[in-house]
Design a protein around this motif. Structure first.
Motif, PDB file in Angstrom:
ATOM      1  N   LEU A 199       0.817  -1.208   0.000  1.00  0.00           N
ATOM      2  CA  LEU A 199       0.000   0.000   0.000  1.00  0.00           C
ATOM      3  C   LEU A 199       0.853   1.261   0.000  1.00  0.00           C
ATOM      4  O   LEU A 199       0.686   2.158  -0.814  1.00  0.00           O
ATOM      5  N   LEU A 225       2.839   1.838  -3.304  1.00  0.00           N
ATOM      6  CA  LEU A 225       2.054   2.490  -4.364  1.00  0.00           C
ATOM      7  C   LEU A 225       1.978   3.993  -4.116  1.00  0.00           C
ATOM      8  O   LEU A 225       2.195   4.800  -5.016  1.00  0.00           O
ATOM      9  N   ALA A 261       3.604   7.051  -6.456  1.00  0.00           N
ATOM     10  CA  ALA A 261       2.725   7.933  -7.224  1.00  0.00           C
ATOM     11  C   ALA A 261       2.711   9.372  -6.696  1.00  0.00           C
ATOM     12  O   ALA A 261       2.921  10.310  -7.467  1.00  0.00           O
ATOM     13  N   SER A 272       1.222   3.825   8.271  1.00  0.00           N
ATOM     14  CA  SER A 272       0.955   3.906   6.829  1.00  0.00           C
ATOM     15  C   SER A 272      -0.010   5.052   6.526  1.00  0.00           C
ATOM     16  O   SER A 272       0.166   5.777   5.548  1.00  0.00           O
ATOM     17  N   PHE A 273      -1.005   5.238   7.395  1.00  0.00           N
ATOM     18  CA  PHE A 273      -1.960   6.321   7.171  1.00  0.00           C
ATOM     19  C   PHE A 273      -1.286   7.678   7.332  1.00  0.00           C
ATOM     20  O   PHE A 273      -1.491   8.589   6.524  1.00  0.00           O
ATOM     21  N   MET A 293       1.000   8.317   4.317  1.00  0.00           N
ATOM     22  CA  MET A 293       0.216   8.599   3.110  1.00  0.00           C
ATOM     23  C   MET A 293      -0.444   9.974   3.179  1.00  0.00           C
ATOM     24  O   MET A 293      -0.600  10.649   2.168  1.00  0.00           O
ATOM     25  N   SER A 298       0.086  12.483   0.171  1.00  0.00           N
ATOM     26  CA  SER A 298      -1.062  13.013  -0.582  1.00  0.00           C
ATOM     27  C   SER A 298      -1.204  14.507  -0.352  1.00  0.00           C
ATOM     28  O   SER A 298      -1.543  15.258  -1.271  1.00  0.00           O
ATOM     29  N   THR A 306      -2.334   7.647  -6.316  1.00  0.00           N
ATOM     30  CA  THR A 306      -2.415   8.347  -5.031  1.00  0.00           C
ATOM     31  C   THR A 306      -3.772   8.123  -4.372  1.00  0.00           C
ATOM     32  O   THR A 306      -3.845   7.851  -3.176  1.00  0.00           O
ATOM     33  N   GLN A 335      -5.813   5.619  -4.779  1.00  0.00           N
ATOM     34  CA  GLN A 335      -5.939   4.245  -4.286  1.00  0.00           C
ATOM     35  C   GLN A 335      -5.162   4.046  -2.987  1.00  0.00           C
ATOM     36  O   GLN A 335      -5.679   3.485  -2.011  1.00  0.00           O
ATOM     37  N   ALA A 336      -3.913   4.513  -2.953  1.00  0.00           N
ATOM     38  CA  ALA A 336      -3.090   4.316  -1.759  1.00  0.00           C
ATOM     39  C   ALA A 336      -3.684   5.047  -0.562  1.00  0.00           C
ATOM     40  O   ALA A 336      -3.747   4.506   0.542  1.00  0.00           O
ATOM     41  N   MET A 337      -4.153   6.273  -0.800  1.00  0.00           N
ATOM     42  CA  MET A 337      -4.724   7.059   0.303  1.00  0.00           C
ATOM     43  C   MET A 337      -6.009   6.392   0.819  1.00  0.00           C
ATOM     44  O   MET A 337      -6.225   6.302   2.028  1.00  0.00           O
ATOM     45  N   LEU A 379      -6.836   3.191   0.656  1.00  0.00           N
ATOM     46  CA  LEU A 379      -6.518   1.968   1.390  1.00  0.00           C
ATOM     47  C   LEU A 379      -5.925   2.289   2.759  1.00  0.00           C
ATOM     48  O   LEU A 379      -6.223   1.615   3.748  1.00  0.00           O
ATOM     49  N   ALA A 380      -5.076   3.324   2.805  1.00  0.00           N
ATOM     50  CA  ALA A 380      -4.505   3.724   4.096  1.00  0.00           C
ATOM     51  C   ALA A 380      -5.609   4.167   5.047  1.00  0.00           C
ATOM     52  O   ALA A 380      -5.595   3.825   6.233  1.00  0.00           O
TER      53      ALA A 380
END
Lengths: 294, 304
Positions: free
Chosen positions: A202, A205, A209, A253-254, A257, A261, B116, B118-120, B122-123
């Protein structure tokens, strides 16, 4: 300050910062080209190949890393071979991807039925990774591979950039375009294999990106964007780890991310501000983003 | 929930009618075949357009983001449907807002944004799961799916959603095909290209979200991509390749269900393996014909 010192005194935190940081750096650098070549889907598929490969190795009972890297390299090269000029296209990746997910389901079943001690959360752990669970030897391997990937990529950057932006001219000038395509997917495969084991597919990816997308937005100059992408990726990981340490209910991970993002979202208005001062000259047409000049 | 492993002796024999009789002897298998048939037809039909439009990455992401949506809704105490429809629709609208690169050439931001998102998502899903606790057991079920425990209510729900999305697709099929094959000409002729693209992604997202709650996102994704990819290799005529896509999708699903019934291995593995074999066969036979110097039409590709 004492909080950060306390955080960094824990060996698991140290490994997470060092190994995770190097992985993030290599993912950010590789990600710049992944985004430039529109191959994020391939990277996504390879991260699931890593999961399936690891589950397969567990099911058969061999070392996890053999399945991980063996499968990643094999499928990375196979997808490059199925596509034109060493680039896998959308449909090829999609078909291989779906089959890989099916294989993963098979290996998970085999593993859980053969090992009564094993539980079905093995797949979940492999999928989401556990950056704080790295042992000293795993961290060392991760650091070495990530560093090697970053170095090889920087060494290949100039011809790879040429082959990516204009493959026909590059081929005419004697650049081995197809070979570079294979080499690049092999690099993505190694990154995917390593990152999946250390930080989860996860996060891989996301780090492929988001930082690269932000860097492409912030500058049109290729090498500046390459380094910027690596830096954003590294910064997101470190900031995310610190936040996850400060707020224990947040999974790392959150948190990571969110920073990655967030940097992309921040880059969107910034890029508009940056592009406004130079309106296109009349008759030439709109300013084209990097790579679409044909 | 009774899986095939607990049903007792299920053996494949040479007595084919007997085997077929065995397959439908249990109610859960009948339900599985019904859901599988609806899923195969709907995913095949939508997937034909998806593959033609080169939107597999978007399709995969839409099939996956339903899970974090559902997890979030459950954590907040809402109905899971609110969550998965909300996330799927949100992601579909984001993708529809992206400028499309003509036939994948040149640099476009599309893949970076989809990755981005998708990863966000799923996180975020992982965060909801860890906040809620206790939802994790069904996580592998949501990801890999096993539609051997489908209830009658779910069959009805999937059938209704399937009918609705097929109807929506049927209404826009002709202009959507036009807009896909030659976007510029279609726009010049007054076809609302942008709107069609948005509505198509919404239909794809909502159908994938709903069906993947029952069958798992793996099966939806496999049936979206593989039959269409194989059929478009074989023939360049739109009508034929569309029909072939739906047929292949049905055959692959039925064979996968039957094979899973007579073995201990999961449905997802069999369906994807049959689908991938079909795809390889299609690619291989095309290559073989081309090498022999026969004139080969197709594959169906979009003019750049």
């Amino acid at each position: 300050m004492s909080g950060i010192a306390h955080m960094l005194s824990d060996p698991f935190q140290q490994r997470a910062f060092l190994a995770g940081g190097l992985i993030a750096l290599s993912a950010g650098l590789v990600g710049y080209f992944v985004v430039l070549r529109s191959q994020v889907f391939t990277g996504d598929a390879l991260s699931h190949v890593a999961t399936a490969g690891a589950l397969g190795a567990l099911a058969v009972g061999v070392d996890l890393r053999i399945g991980l890297f063996g499968c990643c390299l094999a499928f990375g090269l196979a997808m490059a071979a199925l596509g034109r000029r060493g680039r896998a296209d959308d449909v090829v990746v999609g078909s291989v991807f779906a089959w890989i997910l099916g294989l993963g389901a098979l290996f998970l079943t085999v593993y859980t039925t053969n090992h009564s001690g094993g539980n079905s959360s093995a797949g979940v752990t492999v999928l989401f990774g556990s950056i704080f669970g790295l042992s000293a030897s795993e961290a060392l391997l991760a650091e070495g591979l990530a560093l090697a990937v970053a170095l090889v990529l920087v060494a290949l950057a100039r011809p790879l950039l040429f082959a990516t932006l204009d493959d026909a001219v590059a081929a005419a000038r004697g650049v081995p375009v197809r070979l570079l395509g294979f080499a690049f997917l092999a690099l993505v495969a190694v990154t995917a294999g390593e990152a999946t084991q250390a930080v989860g597919s996860l996060l891989l990816l996301g780090l492929l990106a988001a930082p690269a997308g932000a860097a492409h937005r912030l500058t049109d100059r290729p090498f500046r964007a390459l380094w910027l992408s690596g830096a954003i990726s590294l910064g997101s990981l470190w900031a995310g780890l610190t936040l996850a340490f400060a707020v224990p209910t947040l999974p790392p991970s959150f948190a990571i991310m969110s920073f990655a993002s967030g940097s992309y979202l921040l880059a969107l208005p910034l890029s508009h501000l940056r592009r406004r001062p130079s309106p296109p000259a009349p008759g030439i047409g709109p300013t084209t983003p990097l790579g679409s000049t044909r | 929930m009774t899986g095939p492993a607990t049903v007792g002796q299920t053996r494949l024999s040479w007595n084919l009618p007997g085997d077929l009789h065995q397959l439908v002897a249990y109610h859960f298998m009948v339900n599985a075949f019904e859901v599988g048939t609806v899923t195969a037809v709907v995913a095949g039909a939508i997937g034909w357009f998806m593959v033609l439009r080169r939107q597999s990455f978007a399709g995969h992401t839409l099939a996956v983001v339903a899970f974090p949506g559902a997890a979030g809704a459950i954590w907040l105490g809402l109905n899971a449907a609110v969550g998965y429809f909300g996330f799927a629709a949100g992601a579909a609208l984001v993708f529809a807002a992206l400028p499309r690169s003509p036939s994948g050439k040149g640099f476009s931001e599309e893949s970076a944004v989809i990755g981005t998102v998708q990863a966000m998502a799923l996180a975020a899903g992982f965060l909801f799961v860890s906040l809620y606790r206790g939802f994790l057991d069904s996580l592998t079920g949501l990801l890999f799916g096993s539609f051997l425990g489908v209830t009658d209510g779910q069959v009805l729900l999937v059938a209704l959603v399937g009918l609705a999305s097929l109807a929506a697709l049927g209404l826009m099929a002709r202009p959507l095909f036009f807009a896909t094959v030659d976007e510029d000409v279609a726009r010049a002729r007054g076809v609302p290209v942008r709107l069609l693209s948005t509505v198509f992604l919404l239909v794809l997202g909502l159908a994938a979200a709903e069906v993947s709650q029952v069958t798992g996102s793996l099966l939806v994704f496999a049936l979206l991509v593989m039959p269409a990819a194989a059929a478009q290799q074989v023939t360049a005529r739109p009508g034929w390749s569309f029909t072939l896509t739906v047929l292949l999708s049905l055959v692959v699903t039925w064979l996968g269900l039957a094979a899973a019934y007579f073995s201990i291995y999961p449905v997802g593995f069999f369906v994807t393996t049959f689908g991938f074999a079909t795809y390889l066969l299609a690619v291989g036979s095309r290559g073989l014909l081309a090498r022999r110097g026969r004139q080969v039409r197709g594959p169906l590709v979009v003019a750049g």
